[in-house]
Design an enzyme around this catalytic site. Sequence first.
Site, PDB file in Angstrom:
ATOM      1  CD  GLU A 127      -2.987  -1.088   2.258  1.00  0.00           C
ATOM      2  OE1 GLU A 127      -2.879  -0.224   3.144  1.00  0.00           O
ATOM      3  OE2 GLU A 127      -3.923  -1.911   2.240  1.00  0.00           O
ATOM      4  CG  HIS A 244      -9.039   5.994   2.376  1.00  0.00           C
ATOM      5  ND1 HIS A 244      -9.083   5.775   1.015  1.00  0.00           N
ATOM      6  CD2 HIS A 244      -8.356   4.948   2.896  1.00  0.00           C
ATOM      7  CE1 HIS A 244      -8.461   4.638   0.735  1.00  0.00           C
ATOM      8  NE2 HIS A 244      -8.013   4.118   1.858  1.00  0.00           N
ATOM      9  NE  ARG A 290      -4.353   5.228   3.514  1.00  0.00           N
ATOM     10  CZ  ARG A 290      -4.910   4.373   4.351  1.00  0.00           C
ATOM     11  NH1 ARG A 290      -5.338   4.790   5.533  1.00  0.00           N
ATOM     12  NH2 ARG A 290      -5.033   3.107   4.033  1.00  0.00           N
ATOM     13  CG  HIS A 351      -9.833   6.195   6.508  1.00  0.00           C
ATOM     14  ND1 HIS A 351     -10.815   5.229   6.406  1.00  0.00           N
ATOM     15  CD2 HIS A 351      -8.651   5.526   6.557  1.00  0.00           C
ATOM     16  CE1 HIS A 351     -10.256   4.031   6.396  1.00  0.00           C
ATOM     17  NE2 HIS A 351      -8.950   4.177   6.508  1.00  0.00           N
ATOM     18  NE  ARG A 386      -4.323   4.859   9.815  1.00  0.00           N
ATOM     19  CZ  ARG A 386      -4.794   3.961   8.943  1.00  0.00           C
ATOM     20  NH1 ARG A 386      -4.253   2.769   8.865  1.00  0.00           N
ATOM     21  NH2 ARG A 386      -5.809   4.267   8.155  1.00  0.00           N
TER      22      ARG A 386
END
Length: 527
Positions: A127, A244, A290, A351, A386
Amino acid sequence: MQNRYLVNFDSRELPQYEAEYLIIGGGIAGLFTAWAAAKAGAQVTLLTKRTVVESNTDRAQGGIAAALGVQDSPELHMQDTLIAGAGLCDEDAVRILVNEGPERVKELIEMGASFDRSGEDLCFTREGCHSQHRILHAQGDATGAEILRALSQNVSALANVEILENQYVVDLLVKNNICYGVLALDQITGQCSIFRGRVVVLATGGSGRLYNYTTNPEVATADGIALAYRAGAAVMDMEFIQFHPTSLVLPEAPRFLISEAVRGEGAILRNSRGERFMPQYHGMAELAPRDIVSRAILSEMAKTGSDSVSLDLTHLDPEKIKERFPTITLTCAKYGVDITKELIPVAPAAHYMMGGVKTDLWGETSIARLFSCGEASCMAVHGANRLASNSLLDGLVWGGRIVQAASRVIEDRNTGRPDFANPGLLPTPDINFRELRKKLQHIMGDKVGPLRTAQRLAEALAFFDRWSYLSAYEVKDTYQMEVRNMLEVGGLITEASMMRTESRGGHFRLDYPETAERWQKHILLKR
């Protein structure tokens, strides 16, 4: 002065229950803490707001990150986490996460959690911001649901664990900076009770429902953070909200999460003109952090006057996509989109919260005997942003560490049993709490979203100031309690966002677009 409680009560007039561990929350963090505590021989009571399956854990698609691959190492996992955290990670916390995480994941496997395999070998995907394929997944894109199944089955089978569902924790019971338990409302009977615990653990999850567009379930209303703040605990990094980049945007559909693992498998982002755009924003393109992907999408939406961009999987093997992402395939099909042939309309949505109740490296808050883990907590392991799939790991690691640290508290029998009372709140005012909640969510989305300015934040603060008088009034039901908690935490997020005059990670100021070295520090807020 703000009142510390939401309702009038007298503990001497209410039913009383006791446990060694009192755990609030039934997601991965609460369940793993309960399992570890029970395995250590403690008596555990776990309270959930609704049912055990209603949590962010159940919705976690992408997976859980752990350095278990032959090419991987905790050191590489740490480097990736620090890069994503944009200078605000606590390095000791990250070192604990990446080194203790693999053993916790192995414990999940021993409990029966079935992660996807190729033959005997675990399958790993990649990811955003990960340098290695290290994300374990289950049933393609139902990782959280599988972990929750394994954990809840194991915990439910333990004789020394009592799980009580539909228990809404109204407030913490704190005296002389020591937490003795909670006041809880049974949502079935309407009866309030006192639950006392030698150790109280907040594992109440996230705050996504503060925003009008979110991937979070209905229960994610920041209750734990509000409880702790009202009781006098310090909170930290409240300005850092992760949006997100890819939530489904269709008129009849909820903002369903389209996992980052889809981009990890090769999906690309296109604007409304059909142009791929991520390579011009970051060297890692679709696998950039992100916050960068979210801002790039918002920029393209603004340029093209569209309410979404598109996620393109049509160049990938259709059968592989259906096998790897069965939940996403079926959900999109339900709303008329065949993801193997059609583009998926997506846009950012709230998110995950990097901030929360400040804890030390053992999960203890600034209030004695009160611990916190999972998304409600903050020991700066995620920094300003994160790293994808570190959140499930976070809940496991600090759930286990709390039990190690709390053993000294459990052994101390001289805990005391003080009484608590709050008789002074005024009758509930006649206001429309449903309309207030909608207004709050709109304000947060419009003024305290991915792109912030001093003017927008000032307007949001004025809104929260207008409603601050409610602290003098009692609430009638859990819906009103949620709204009060949302007002409390929304104000904290906005205040911290106004204070941080730079852009870093999940916090972006259009009027202060650069990252400032003097702001490589944390903001703590405390009553």
